[in-house]
Design an enzyme around this catalytic site. Structure first.
Site, PDB file in Angstrom:
ATOM      1  CB  SER A   1      -0.877   0.004   1.261  1.00 41.61           C
ATOM      2  OG  SER A   1      -1.449   1.275   1.456  1.00 41.61           O
TER       3      SER A   1
ATOM      4  CE1 TYR B   1      -3.179  -2.774   5.244  1.00 47.31           C
ATOM      5  CE2 TYR B   1      -2.841  -0.476   4.632  1.00 47.31           C
ATOM      6  CZ  TYR B   1      -3.137  -1.780   4.277  1.00 47.31           C
ATOM      7  OH  TYR B   1      -3.383  -2.105   2.958  1.00 47.31           O
TER       8      TYR B   1
HETATM    9  N1  LIG Z   1      -8.736  -2.223  -0.689  1.00 50.85           N
HETATM   10  C1  LIG Z   1      -7.834  -1.246  -0.660  1.00 50.85           C
HETATM   11  O1  LIG Z   1      -8.160  -0.048  -0.763  1.00 50.85           O
HETATM   12  C2  LIG Z   1      -6.355  -1.583  -0.544  1.00 50.85           C
HETATM   13  C3  LIG Z   1      -5.437  -0.543  -0.695  1.00 50.85           C
HETATM   14  C4  LIG Z   1      -4.089  -0.822  -0.617  1.00 50.85           C
HETATM   15  C5  LIG Z   1      -3.667  -2.117  -0.391  1.00 50.85           C
HETATM   16  N2  LIG Z   1      -4.587  -3.120  -0.232  1.00 50.85           N
HETATM   17  C6  LIG Z   1      -4.085  -4.484   0.009  1.00 50.85           C
HETATM   18  O2  LIG Z   1      -4.687  -5.371  -0.920  1.00 50.85           O
HETATM   19  C7  LIG Z   1      -4.735  -6.694  -0.359  1.00 50.85           C
HETATM   20  C8  LIG Z   1      -6.143  -7.263  -0.520  1.00 50.85           C
HETATM   21  O3  LIG Z   1      -7.013  -6.452   0.239  1.00 50.85           O
HETATM   22  P1  LIG Z   1      -8.579  -6.318  -0.052  1.00 50.85           P
HETATM   23  O4  LIG Z   1      -8.850  -4.897  -0.228  1.00 50.85           O
HETATM   24  O5  LIG Z   1      -9.029  -7.279  -1.079  1.00 50.85           O
HETATM   25  O6  LIG Z   1      -9.125  -6.714   1.391  1.00 50.85           O
HETATM   26  P2  LIG Z   1     -10.246  -7.743   1.885  1.00 50.85           P
HETATM   27  O7  LIG Z   1     -11.425  -7.669   0.993  1.00 50.85           O
HETATM   28  O8  LIG Z   1     -10.392  -7.441   3.333  1.00 50.85           O
HETATM   29  O9  LIG Z   1      -9.554  -9.161   1.676  1.00 50.85           O
HETATM   30  C9  LIG Z   1      -8.457  -9.540   2.457  1.00 50.85           C
HETATM   31  C10 LIG Z   1      -8.142 -10.983   2.114  1.00 50.85           C
HETATM   32  O10 LIG Z   1      -7.030 -11.404   2.935  1.00 50.85           O
HETATM   33  C11 LIG Z   1      -7.385 -12.654   3.496  1.00 50.85           C
HETATM   34  N3  LIG Z   1      -6.679 -12.917   4.751  1.00 50.85           N
HETATM   35  C12 LIG Z   1      -6.613 -12.158   5.858  1.00 50.85           C
HETATM   36  N4  LIG Z   1      -5.900 -12.783   6.800  1.00 50.85           N
HETATM   37  C13 LIG Z   1      -5.501 -13.964   6.263  1.00 50.85           C
HETATM   38  C14 LIG Z   1      -4.735 -15.052   6.725  1.00 50.85           C
HETATM   39  N5  LIG Z   1      -4.230 -15.083   7.973  1.00 50.85           N
HETATM   40  N6  LIG Z   1      -4.503 -16.104   5.896  1.00 50.85           N
HETATM   41  C15 LIG Z   1      -5.013 -16.109   4.649  1.00 50.85           C
HETATM   42  N7  LIG Z   1      -5.761 -15.113   4.149  1.00 50.85           N
HETATM   43  C16 LIG Z   1      -6.003 -14.063   4.956  1.00 50.85           C
HETATM   44  C17 LIG Z   1      -8.889 -12.573   3.704  1.00 50.85           C
HETATM   45  O11 LIG Z   1      -9.402 -13.870   3.902  1.00 50.85           O
HETATM   46  P3  LIG Z   1     -10.731 -14.166   4.784  1.00 50.85           P
HETATM   47  O12 LIG Z   1     -11.855 -14.155   3.802  1.00 50.85           O
HETATM   48  O13 LIG Z   1     -10.451 -15.519   5.364  1.00 50.85           O
HETATM   49  O14 LIG Z   1     -10.835 -13.098   5.833  1.00 50.85           O
HETATM   50  C18 LIG Z   1      -9.300 -11.930   2.398  1.00 50.85           C
HETATM   51  O15 LIG Z   1      -9.371 -12.883   1.363  1.00 50.85           O
HETATM   52  C19 LIG Z   1      -4.287  -6.551   1.099  1.00 50.85           C
HETATM   53  O16 LIG Z   1      -2.936  -6.939   1.233  1.00 50.85           O
HETATM   54  C20 LIG Z   1      -4.437  -5.060   1.362  1.00 50.85           C
HETATM   55  O17 LIG Z   1      -3.565  -4.592   2.379  1.00 50.85           O
HETATM   56  C21 LIG Z   1      -5.923  -2.885  -0.303  1.00 50.85           C
END
Ligand SMILES: NC(=O)c1ccc[n+]([C@@H]2O[C@H](COP(=O)([O-])OP(=O)(O)OC[C@H]3O[C@@H](n4cnc5c(N)ncnc54)[C@H](OP(=O)(O)O)[C@@H]3O)[C@@H](O)[C@H]2O)c1
Length: 234
Positions: free
Chosen positions: A140, A156
């Site tokens: 991020s 984070y």
């Molecule tokens: N959305 C944004 O604006 C944004 C911005 C910058 C970076 N990111 C990064 O993008 C990535 C994906 O985020 P997202 O936005 O798609 O978030 P999300 O919808 O909250 O999804 C997070 C994913 O991570 C999985 N996860 C969490 N803990 C885990 C563990 N211990 N073992 C295996 N899987 C685990 C969750 O699985 P469960 O279903 O089991 O909970 C879910 O599939 C993350 O690394 C986040 O930091 C997101």
């Protein structure tokens, strides 16, 4: 070797940006292992992606789960050419430095840093053996030291700064092996983490990680941080 003969493993692939990364990789012809903590969620995600996707029970905070999942993945597919460390959590409340919620800090680092590191340890040696690999750490802009302008979401931010450092170290260690390691910032994206008001859809958030996951043979892009396929300052 064509993309169609390649296998990718996406952590946290059952929803959000991870699910879209899996879908786009499958669209490009890769076989995709969808890692998820809940097997039923992984299976459902694979149904939506299609026959190129295979479910994998995987909790990246557990070294046992990581080694079991990677062993199962190799039994299923014989190889892992692409690792997308997408799984992540954002747990911070209102506390900012100098105040610290120790439990939140440790839990955040456990998933966002240690989880990615354990996955790299389990998968990268096989890539080095074959002389080909793509590792993408989903980070991020909040983790960029150059852009660090507040203490909001401190656990984070620091977890992603550390993930960026891991990206640089891995890339340096793997120079010349055929394994390329890069970090991708998806931008503020609609998902469980990003919420419904984010300006970007999952297809936008997945674009840069997928681009880095499919860098062609002979490409030398490694040790970089990218957003919208453009370098971002560390
Ligand atoms: N959305 C944004 O604006 C944004 C911005 C910058 C970076 N990111 C990064 O993008 C990535 C994906 O985020 P997202 O936005 O798609 O978030 P999300 O919808 O909250 O999804 C997070 C994913 O991570 C999985 N996860 C969490 N803990 C885990 C563990 N211990 N073992 C295996 N899987 C685990 C969750 O699985 P469960 O279903 O089991 O909970 C879910 O599939 C993350 O690394 C986040 O930091 C997101």
């Amino acid at each position: 070797m064509q993309h169609g003969d390649r296998t990718a493993l996406v952590t946290g692939g059952a929803r959000g940006i991870g699910l879209e990364i899996g879908r786009q990789l499958a669209d490009q012809g890769l076989r995709v292992l969808i890692g998820a903590r809940k097997p039923a969620a992984a299976e459902e995600a694979c149904r939506t992606i299609g026959p190129a996707a295979l479910p994998l029970a995987l909790d990246v905070t557990s070294a046992t789960s990581v080694s079991t999942a990677v062993r199962e993945a190799l039994e299923l597919t014989g190889r892992i050419d692409v690792l997308v460390n997408n799984a992540g959590v954002s747990l911070d409340g209102e506390l900012r430095p100098p105040y610290v919620d120790e439990g939140i800090l440790r839990a955040t680092l456990d998933t966002n840093l240690t989880g990615a590191w354990l996955m790299a340890e389990a998968v990268v040696p096989g890539m080095v053996e074959t002389g080909y690999g793509r590792v993408v750490n989903v980070t991020s802009s909040y983790g960029s030291l150059a852009l660090m302008d507040s203490g909001r979401h401190p656990a984070y931010r620091i977890s992603k700064t550390a993930l960026n450092a891991l990206t640089r170290m891995l890339a340096a260690e793997l120079a010349g092996t055929g394994v390329l390691v890069n970090a991708a910032d998806p931008g503020w994206t609609r998902s469980g983490m990003g919420g419904p008001s984010a300006p970007r859809g999952p297809e936008d958030g997945a674009d840069t990680p997928v681009w880095l996951a499919t860098l062609p043979e002979g490409d030398a892009t490694t040790g970089g941080l990218f957003a919208d396929r453009v370098p971002l300052p560390w």
